[in-house]
Motif scaffolding. Structure first.
Motif, mmCIF file in Angstrom:
data_model
loop_
_atom_site.group_PDB
_atom_site.id
_atom_site.type_symbol
_atom_site.label_atom_id
_atom_site.label_comp_id
_atom_site.label_asym_id
_atom_site.label_seq_id
_atom_site.Cartn_x
_atom_site.Cartn_y
_atom_site.Cartn_z
ATOM 1 N N ALA A 50 27.740 14.526 -13.219
ATOM 2 C CA ALA A 50 26.881 15.271 -14.139
ATOM 3 C C ALA A 50 27.435 15.228 -15.558
ATOM 4 N N GLU A 51 28.741 15.349 -15.693
ATOM 5 C CA GLU A 51 29.371 15.272 -17.017
ATOM 6 C C GLU A 51 29.178 13.889 -17.625
ATOM 7 N N ASP A 52 29.302 12.844 -16.804
ATOM 8 C CA ASP A 52 29.086 11.475 -17.290
ATOM 9 C C ASP A 52 27.655 11.304 -17.793
ATOM 10 N N ILE A 53 26.693 11.823 -17.034
ATOM 11 C CA ILE A 53 25.286 11.705 -17.424
ATOM 12 C C ILE A 53 25.037 12.467 -18.722
ATOM 13 N N LEU A 54 25.648 13.632 -18.855
ATOM 14 C CA LEU A 54 25.530 14.415 -20.086
ATOM 15 C C LEU A 54 26.030 13.613 -21.282
ATOM 16 N N GLN A 55 27.215 13.021 -21.149
ATOM 17 C CA GLN A 55 27.791 12.260 -22.256
ATOM 18 C C GLN A 55 26.940 11.032 -22.581
ATOM 19 N N GLU A 56 26.433 10.360 -21.553
ATOM 20 C CA GLU A 56 25.594 9.180 -21.774
ATOM 21 C C GLU A 56 24.283 9.557 -22.464
ATOM 22 N N THR A 57 23.757 10.723 -22.113
ATOM 23 C CA THR A 57 22.498 11.173 -22.717
ATOM 24 C C THR A 57 22.661 11.398 -24.213
ATOM 25 N N PHE A 58 23.700 12.106 -24.592
ATOM 26 C CA PHE A 58 23.888 12.388 -26.018
ATOM 27 C C PHE A 58 24.426 11.177 -26.774
ATOM 28 N N LEU A 59 25.132 10.302 -26.080
ATOM 29 C CA LEU A 59 25.543 9.046 -26.722
ATOM 30 C C LEU A 59 24.311 8.222 -27.079
ATOM 31 N N LEU A 78 15.420 14.888 -24.750
ATOM 32 C CA LEU A 78 16.743 14.780 -24.130
ATOM 33 C C LEU A 78 16.644 14.839 -22.603
ATOM 34 N N PHE A 79 15.748 15.675 -22.107
ATOM 35 C CA PHE A 79 15.563 15.782 -20.666
ATOM 36 C C PHE A 79 15.079 14.450 -20.098
ATOM 37 N N THR A 80 14.197 13.766 -20.807
ATOM 38 C CA THR A 80 13.693 12.469 -20.354
ATOM 39 C C THR A 80 14.823 11.449 -20.274
ATOM 40 N N ILE A 81 15.690 11.426 -21.287
ATOM 41 C CA ILE A 81 16.837 10.518 -21.255
ATOM 42 C C ILE A 81 17.738 10.855 -20.081
ATOM 43 N N ALA A 82 18.033 12.138 -19.900
ATOM 44 C CA ALA A 82 18.909 12.572 -18.807
ATOM 45 C C ALA A 82 18.306 12.221 -17.452
ATOM 46 N N ARG A 83 17.006 12.399 -17.317
ATOM 47 C CA ARG A 83 16.333 12.069 -16.056
ATOM 48 C C ARG A 83 16.479 10.586 -15.744
ATOM 49 N N ASN A 84 16.256 9.740 -16.749
ATOM 50 C CA ASN A 84 16.378 8.297 -16.537
ATOM 51 C C ASN A 84 17.816 7.898 -16.196
ATOM 52 N N LYS A 85 18.776 8.498 -16.889
ATOM 53 C CA LYS A 85 20.189 8.223 -16.595
ATOM 54 C C LYS A 85 20.535 8.666 -15.174
ATOM 55 N N THR A 86 19.987 9.803 -14.769
ATOM 56 C CA THR A 86 20.259 10.317 -13.423
ATOM 57 C C THR A 86 19.656 9.414 -12.368
ATOM 58 N N LEU A 87 18.429 8.947 -12.589
ATOM 59 C CA LEU A 87 17.781 8.046 -11.631
ATOM 60 C C LEU A 87 18.550 6.738 -11.509
#
Length: 201
Positions: A50-59, A78-87
């Protein structure tokens, strides 16, 4: 956050971010990071992932700041970016588990299929590395069972052990090997990718 009187809005911060303003980026992070982190953790059940996804989202937000599309709601963007990173993360995890299961099957089954034989050879190095971490008795039981095809009774007679002891040793060995393969899933995925390229070309 985007329309409260007397407070700088997210869209104002976004405009400053597009100009390369780091304080604006930090302000957006402070406002939205907890929501992104909570979503990523809910989906992955892993604080580290989750921390990795957070950092990737804001990066992604920072590196793409000059080419940002028209955004009406920063939180949703931001939620859309996080969702895509999570998927993407979940797809990789699913692939790694599938590869581990294939190698697991190759431990106890002999196949005439060329692709499976190649995959088994490619993954054999990881299996051998896992075996070196077992006790000599566990290694012997594993090889007699999985490589020579002996049953518990035959192994017990050969090693002068009880059948229950043989079973326990084999269970311990298999558990360790599967754990080792899980820990080295990235290496396993690379091996399988190389194998498949050789088959294609």
């Amino acid at each position: 956050m985007e329309g409260l009187p007397g407070m700088i809005t997210d869209l104002d911060l976004l405009k400053q971010l597009q100009a390369g303003d780091e304080p604006a980026f930090k302000a957006l992070y402070a406002r939205h990071s907890r929501r992104v982190l909570a979503f990523a953790y809910h989906m992955t059940h892993s604080a580290i992932d989750a921390e990795d996804i957070l950092q990737e989202t804001f990066l992604r937000l920072w590196t793409g700041r000059e080419q940002l599309p028209e955004i009406a709601h920063v939180g949703n963007y931001l939620f859309t970016i996080a969702r895509n990173k999570t998927l993407d993360h979940l797809r990789k995890v699913a692939l790694q588990h599938r590869l581990i299961d294939q190698v697991w099957a190759n431990i106890s089954e002999t196949s005439n299929d060329l692709e499976l034989q190649l995959e088994a050879r490619e993954s054999n190095a990881l299996i051998q590395q896992a075996l070196t971490q077992l006790t000599p008795q566990q290694q012997t039981v594993f090889r007699l069972s999985r490589q020579q095809g002996l049953n518990h009774e035959e192994i017990a007679a050969q090693l002068r052990l009880s059948k229950s002891r043989v079973k326990n040793l084999l269970v311990e060995a298999l558990k360790h090997i599967r754990t080792y393969l899980s820990q080295h899933a990235v290496s396993l995925a690379i091996l399988f990718e190389i194998t498949h390229r050789h088959l294609i070309f």
